[in-house]
Design a protein around this motif. Structure first.
Motif, short mmCIF file in Angstrom:
data_model
loop_
_atom_site.label_atom_id
_atom_site.label_comp_id
_atom_site.label_asym_id
_atom_site.label_seq_id
_atom_site.Cartn_x
_atom_site.Cartn_y
_atom_site.Cartn_z
N ILE A 82 1.28 -0.83 -0.66
CA ILE A 82 1.78 0.29 0.14
C ILE A 82 3.01 -0.15 0.91
N VAL A 83 4.02 0.71 0.92
CA VAL A 83 5.21 0.49 1.73
C VAL A 83 5.40 1.70 2.64
N ASN A 84 5.34 1.48 3.94
CA ASN A 84 5.59 2.53 4.92
C ASN A 84 7.05 2.49 5.36
N THR A 85 7.65 3.67 5.54
CA THR A 85 9.01 3.71 6.04
C THR A 85 8.98 3.84 7.56
N ALA A 86 9.34 2.74 8.23
CA ALA A 86 9.51 2.76 9.68
C ALA A 86 11.01 2.92 9.95
N SER A 87 11.56 2.15 10.84
CA SER A 87 12.97 2.26 11.21
C SER A 87 13.28 1.15 12.19
N VAL A 142 -0.06 -3.99 2.63
CA VAL A 142 0.57 -2.91 3.39
C VAL A 142 1.74 -3.49 4.19
N ASN A 143 2.94 -3.02 3.89
CA ASN A 143 4.14 -3.49 4.58
C ASN A 143 5.03 -2.32 4.96
N ALA A 144 6.03 -2.59 5.77
CA ALA A 144 6.95 -1.54 6.20
C ALA A 144 8.39 -2.00 6.11
N VAL A 145 9.29 -1.05 5.92
CA VAL A 145 10.73 -1.31 5.98
C VAL A 145 11.28 -0.64 7.24
N LEU A 151 8.78 -5.38 -2.09
CA LEU A 151 7.55 -5.47 -1.30
C LEU A 151 6.33 -4.95 -2.04
N SER A 152 6.54 -4.04 -2.98
CA SER A 152 5.41 -3.49 -3.75
C SER A 152 5.20 -4.20 -5.07
N SER A 153 6.00 -5.22 -5.34
CA SER A 153 5.90 -5.95 -6.61
C SER A 153 5.03 -7.19 -6.46
N ASP A 154 4.69 -7.79 -7.59
CA ASP A 154 3.91 -9.02 -7.59
C ASP A 154 4.69 -10.19 -7.00
N LYS A 155 6.01 -10.06 -6.90
CA LYS A 155 6.82 -11.12 -6.29
C LYS A 155 6.56 -11.24 -4.79
N ALA A 156 5.95 -10.22 -4.20
CA ALA A 156 5.62 -10.22 -2.77
C ALA A 156 4.11 -10.35 -2.57
#
Length: 254
Positions: free
Chosen positions: A133-138, A176-179, A230-235
């Motif tokens: 999961i990637v959440n869009t923060a700011s 679960v990460n955010a940008v 962030l959503s790939s296996d590289k992360a």
């Protein structure tokens, strides 16, 4: 970053960062489900993406959220990646001129919408054995911004939700990460510029861009590239993180 036959669900997908991400995932072989408020906007945006599932929904309405998750699973069988991206900036006004209606509208979309998406997508990912999961923060979730207290409050909340949910699901093979972008050259930034101008700021774009050490806005594709990583296996060992993508703004001492 191989997304061949992965199922990617994106909210706020009719424009800006969401659309840029959708195109990149599709180009990497993903099956994409695109969510936005208006069906006609989705159809126009996704015209060049064969096989995209287009779903109109109000992300702050739980029945709509249940529906977009269920329809994605019905169409594709699972959800491998969730880009929890829908958001609005709201009115650009000092706190003395802010309205309860504006606060409620911004918090409904930017906080309740994010939380509901997580609630129902996480439930599906637990059933299937994992996901990303990637959440869009700011950068507004890390800093203040005069005139944007509702938006800034909402994005601080997104970072808090991001950290908490990452801890809740770490044992379920769900990351679960955010940008945290600074200004991005999209329609949302045009709206912020117009609001700033109406509030008395001259040359709003020039002022905003000059505050970025790299001297410009980000492009939506640049934010999408970070989402894909962030959503790939590289992360695979990254979760609960929030990544600045701000042209060096985070390095400025205050």
């Amino acid at each position: 970053m191989d997304f061949k036959d992965k199922v990617v669900l994106i909210t706020g997908a009719a424009g800006g960062i969401g659309l840029a991400a959708a195109r990149k995932y599709a180009a990497e072989g993903a099956k994409v489900a695109l969510v936005d408020l208006k069906q006609d906007a989705l159809e126009q945006a996704a015209g060049d993406m064969d096989g995209a599932l287009l779903l109109s929904a109000d992300v702050s309405n739980e029945d709509d959220v249940k529906d977009y998750v269920a329809k994605t699973v019905e169409a594709f069988g699972r959800i491998d990646v969730f880009v929890n991206n829908a958001g609005i900036n709201g009115d650009f006004k000092p706190i003395t001129d802010q309205t309860v209606d504006n606060y409620r509208k911004v918090l409904d979309i930017n906080v309740i919408g994010v939380a509901l998406g997580l609630k129902h997508v996480v439930a599906q990912m637990k059933k299937q054995g994992g996901g990303a999961i990637v959440n869009t923060a700011s950068n507004g979730g890390l800093l203040g911004a005069p005139g944007m207290s509702a938006y800034v409050a909402s994005k601080h909340a997104v970072i808090g939700i991001n950290k908490s949910v990452a801890l809740e699901v770490a044992g379920d093979n769900i990351r679960v990460n955010a940008v945290c972008p600074s200004g991005v050259d999209t329609q949302m930034m045009r709206s912020i510029e117009e609001n700033a101008t109406a509030s008395g700021s001259e040359n709003a774009r020039e002022t905003f861009e000059s505050s970025v050490p790299l001297g410009r806005y980000a492009e939506a594709d640049e934010i999408a590239d970070l989402m894909l990583f962030l959503s790939s296996d590289k992360a695979s060992f990254i979760t609960g993180a929030y990544y600045r993508i701000d042209g060096g703004g985070g390095a400025v001492s205050v």
